[in-house]
Write an enzyme that holds these catalytic residues in place. Structure first.
Site, PDB file in Angstrom:
ATOM      1  N   ASP A  16      -1.734 -18.468   3.319  1.00  0.00           N
ATOM      2  CA  ASP A  16      -2.438 -19.526   2.591  1.00  0.00           C
ATOM      3  C   ASP A  16      -3.195 -20.462   3.467  1.00  0.00           C
ATOM      4  O   ASP A  16      -4.370 -20.495   3.359  1.00  0.00           O
ATOM      5  CB  ASP A  16      -1.920 -19.904   1.520  1.00  0.00           C
ATOM      6  CG  ASP A  16      -0.602 -20.616   1.764  1.00  0.00           C
ATOM      7  OD1 ASP A  16      -0.071 -20.586   2.929  1.00  0.00           O
ATOM      8  OD2 ASP A  16       0.158 -21.504   1.086  1.00  0.00           O
ATOM      9  N   LYS A  71       3.903 -14.692   5.280  1.00  0.00           N
ATOM     10  CA  LYS A  71       4.402 -15.270   3.790  1.00  0.00           C
ATOM     11  C   LYS A  71       5.830 -15.438   4.060  1.00  0.00           C
ATOM     12  O   LYS A  71       6.522 -15.293   2.969  1.00  0.00           O
ATOM     13  CB  LYS A  71       3.725 -14.970   2.762  1.00  0.00           C
ATOM     14  CG  LYS A  71       4.086 -15.773   1.569  1.00  0.00           C
ATOM     15  CD  LYS A  71       3.121 -17.034   1.300  1.00  0.00           C
ATOM     16  CE  LYS A  71       3.398 -18.051   0.341  1.00  0.00           C
ATOM     17  NZ  LYS A  71       2.387 -19.177   0.260  1.00  0.00           N
ATOM     18  N   ASP A 104      -6.140  -6.954   4.633  1.00  0.00           N
ATOM     19  CA  ASP A 104      -7.467  -6.322   3.666  1.00  0.00           C
ATOM     20  C   ASP A 104      -7.978  -7.829   3.332  1.00  0.00           C
ATOM     21  O   ASP A 104      -9.483  -7.675   3.359  1.00  0.00           O
ATOM     22  CB  ASP A 104      -6.803  -5.779   2.517  1.00  0.00           C
ATOM     23  CG  ASP A 104      -7.781  -5.345   1.428  1.00  0.00           C
ATOM     24  OD1 ASP A 104      -8.929  -5.063   1.484  1.00  0.00           O
ATOM     25  OD2 ASP A 104      -7.541  -5.515   0.155  1.00  0.00           O
ATOM     26  N   TYR A 160       0.716  -1.302   0.143  1.00  0.00           N
ATOM     27  CA  TYR A 160      -0.090   0.044   0.022  1.00  0.00           C
ATOM     28  C   TYR A 160       0.866   1.398  -0.150  1.00  0.00           C
ATOM     29  O   TYR A 160       0.281   2.489  -0.015  1.00  0.00           O
ATOM     30  CB  TYR A 160      -0.950  -0.004   1.285  1.00  0.00           C
ATOM     31  CG  TYR A 160      -2.137  -0.946   1.227  1.00  0.00           C
ATOM     32  CD1 TYR A 160      -2.007  -2.230   1.129  1.00  0.00           C
ATOM     33  CD2 TYR A 160      -3.451  -0.461   0.654  1.00  0.00           C
ATOM     34  CE1 TYR A 160      -3.083  -3.319   0.810  1.00  0.00           C
ATOM     35  CE2 TYR A 160      -4.465  -1.159   0.550  1.00  0.00           C
ATOM     36  CZ  TYR A 160      -4.101  -2.509   0.620  1.00  0.00           C
ATOM     37  OH  TYR A 160      -5.369  -3.358   0.284  1.00  0.00           O
ATOM     38  N   ASP A 171     -11.995  -9.411   4.662  1.00  0.00           N
ATOM     39  CA  ASP A 171     -13.126  -9.777   3.675  1.00  0.00           C
ATOM     40  C   ASP A 171     -13.803 -11.077   4.049  1.00  0.00           C
ATOM     41  O   ASP A 171     -14.827 -11.416   4.303  1.00  0.00           O
ATOM     42  CB  ASP A 171     -13.145  -9.292   2.273  1.00  0.00           C
ATOM     43  CG  ASP A 171     -13.546  -8.049   1.841  1.00  0.00           C
ATOM     44  OD1 ASP A 171     -13.355  -7.004   2.659  1.00  0.00           O
ATOM     45  OD2 ASP A 171     -13.955  -7.819   0.881  1.00  0.00           O
TER      46      ASP A 171
END
Ligand code: NAD
Ligand code: IPM
Ligand code: MN
Length: 333
Positions: free
Chosen positions: A205, A172, A229, A126, A233
């Site tokens: 993941d 990750k 982000d 970002y 959701d």
């Protein structure tokens, strides 16, 4: 009588519908409580404003957010990266709190879930630093020790205050070792200062999968900006959808409260958007302003309406309009 200056930014799409519903609820709440007022001043931002003027985030809005005691924002459309990202970064709203809480009465995939996601809110992809050439592009993922320690500390402090049991750092580092080892070193260091809270780590993941199968195995998630982000959701999807997901962009001085959802062009203008996410964001704002009792009263009123299940919007299986659902919350208050 206290008077709080609130900057309100309705934005695009369902933004104005959700903002109007929420302000009506807040006016009823403050009238009922009688010890403080929320003095709203509305500011422009977003796609529609840019189409008219050429700018998505005008200087008055930037100044208005700075001068206000807090800001309530709903959503903008395609200009989101010219509006909400600069606001979060210029005012150093580094902690993005994204609760995923299943309320009784809501047909949620995970009816008992009460998860808190702490998303680092100022860096990662970002930062929007990159290059583009003919047929290629680079977006740099920037992770610093300072920002990682700051979000980790915020998550652990919140966990301690709220008697939570575990913090999971999501990363990750198996691939993005240059960045995510910086993040993990920071979260491990902060974790060592909070021995009363369990600490573990999950690769993003597998975390995404586990969130579907056994989300109750998470309590608090702390993660970098982009992973936060996406996972927020996903978590909203477990507790009734984006219409149920509030958030706060918290800084040391300036904070901006907004639902997790966007401008929802597919349902705009139909008066069917679920106002809950914006109303609960306003409850988070009241809590942050120190009006804890008002925040609780507001959340309880929303809970009552959800539990009754009679006056809820179509995303929750009901037939009520945005305004009718807000009115039901007002009646409960
Ligand atoms: P979205 O969150 O707007 O909508 C996703 C889905 O959820 C849609 O089907 C929508 O109808 C539904 N939904 C969202 N809010 C709802 C509510 N309150 N009640 C009922 N249903 C609701 O995401 P999108 O469609 O991917 O994005 C639309 C636009 O919003 C894009 O231009 C995007 O950039 C922007 N956006 C802005 C913000 C922001 O300003 N903070 C956040 C997310 C997306
Ligand atoms: C959110 C949104 C924004 C983000 C976009 C629209 C800039 O998706 O608030 O979750 O990615 O942070
Ligand atoms: Mn998002």
């Amino acid at each position: 009588m206290k008077h709080y200056k609130i900057a309100s930014i309705p934005g695009d799409g369902i933004g104005p519908e959700c903002m109007k519903a929420t302000q009506n609820v807040l006016n009823a709440l403050t009238k009922k409580i009688g010890t403080f007022t929320l003095d709203f001043k509305e500011y422009n931002a977003g796609d529609e404003y840019k189409a008219k003027t050429g700018v998505a985030l005008p200087p008055e809005t930037i100044q208005g957010v700075k001068e206000a005691d807090a800001t309530l924002f709903v959503a903008v459309g395609n200009t989101a990266k010219e509006v909400i990202l600069p606001l979060r970064q210029m005012y150093n709203c580094y902690a993005n709190l994204r609760p995923a809480k299943a309320y009784p009465g809501v047909k949620a995939f995970k009816p008992n879930l009460d998860l808190m996601i702490f998303r680092e809110n100022t860096e990662c992809l970002y930062k929007m630093v990159g290059y583009q050439g003919d047929g290629w592009g680079v977006n740099l993922r920037i992770i610093t020790k300072e920002a990682s320690e700051r979000i980790a500390r915020y998550a652990f402090e919140w966990g301690k205050k709220n008697k939570r049991k575990k913090v999971t750092a999501v990363h990750k580092a198996n691939v993005l070792d240059l960045t995510d080892n910086v993040f993990l070193e920071a979260t491990r260091k902060i974790a060592s200062e909070y021995p009363e809270i369990k600490y573990d780590e999950a690769i993003v993941d597998a975390c995404a999968m586990k969130l579907i199968l056994s989300p109750e195995s998470f309590d608090i998630i702390v993660t970098t900006n982009m992973f936060g982000d996406i996972l927020s959701d996903e978590a909203a999807g477990l507790v009734g959808g984006l219409g149920m997901a509030p958030s706060g962009n918290i800084g040391d001085k300036i904070s901006i409260f907004e639902p997790v959802h966007g401008s929802a062009p597919d349902i705009t203008g139909k008066n069917i958007a679920n106002p809950t996410a914006t109303i609960l964001s306003a409850a988070m704002m009241l809590d942050w302003l120190g009006e804890k009792e008002a925040a609780k009263k507001l959340e309880n009123a929303v809970m009552e309406v959800l539990k009754e299940g009679k006056v809820v919007t179509p995303d929750l299986g009901g037939k009520a309009s945005t305004d009718q659902m807000a009115q039901a919350v007002i009646n409960t208050i």
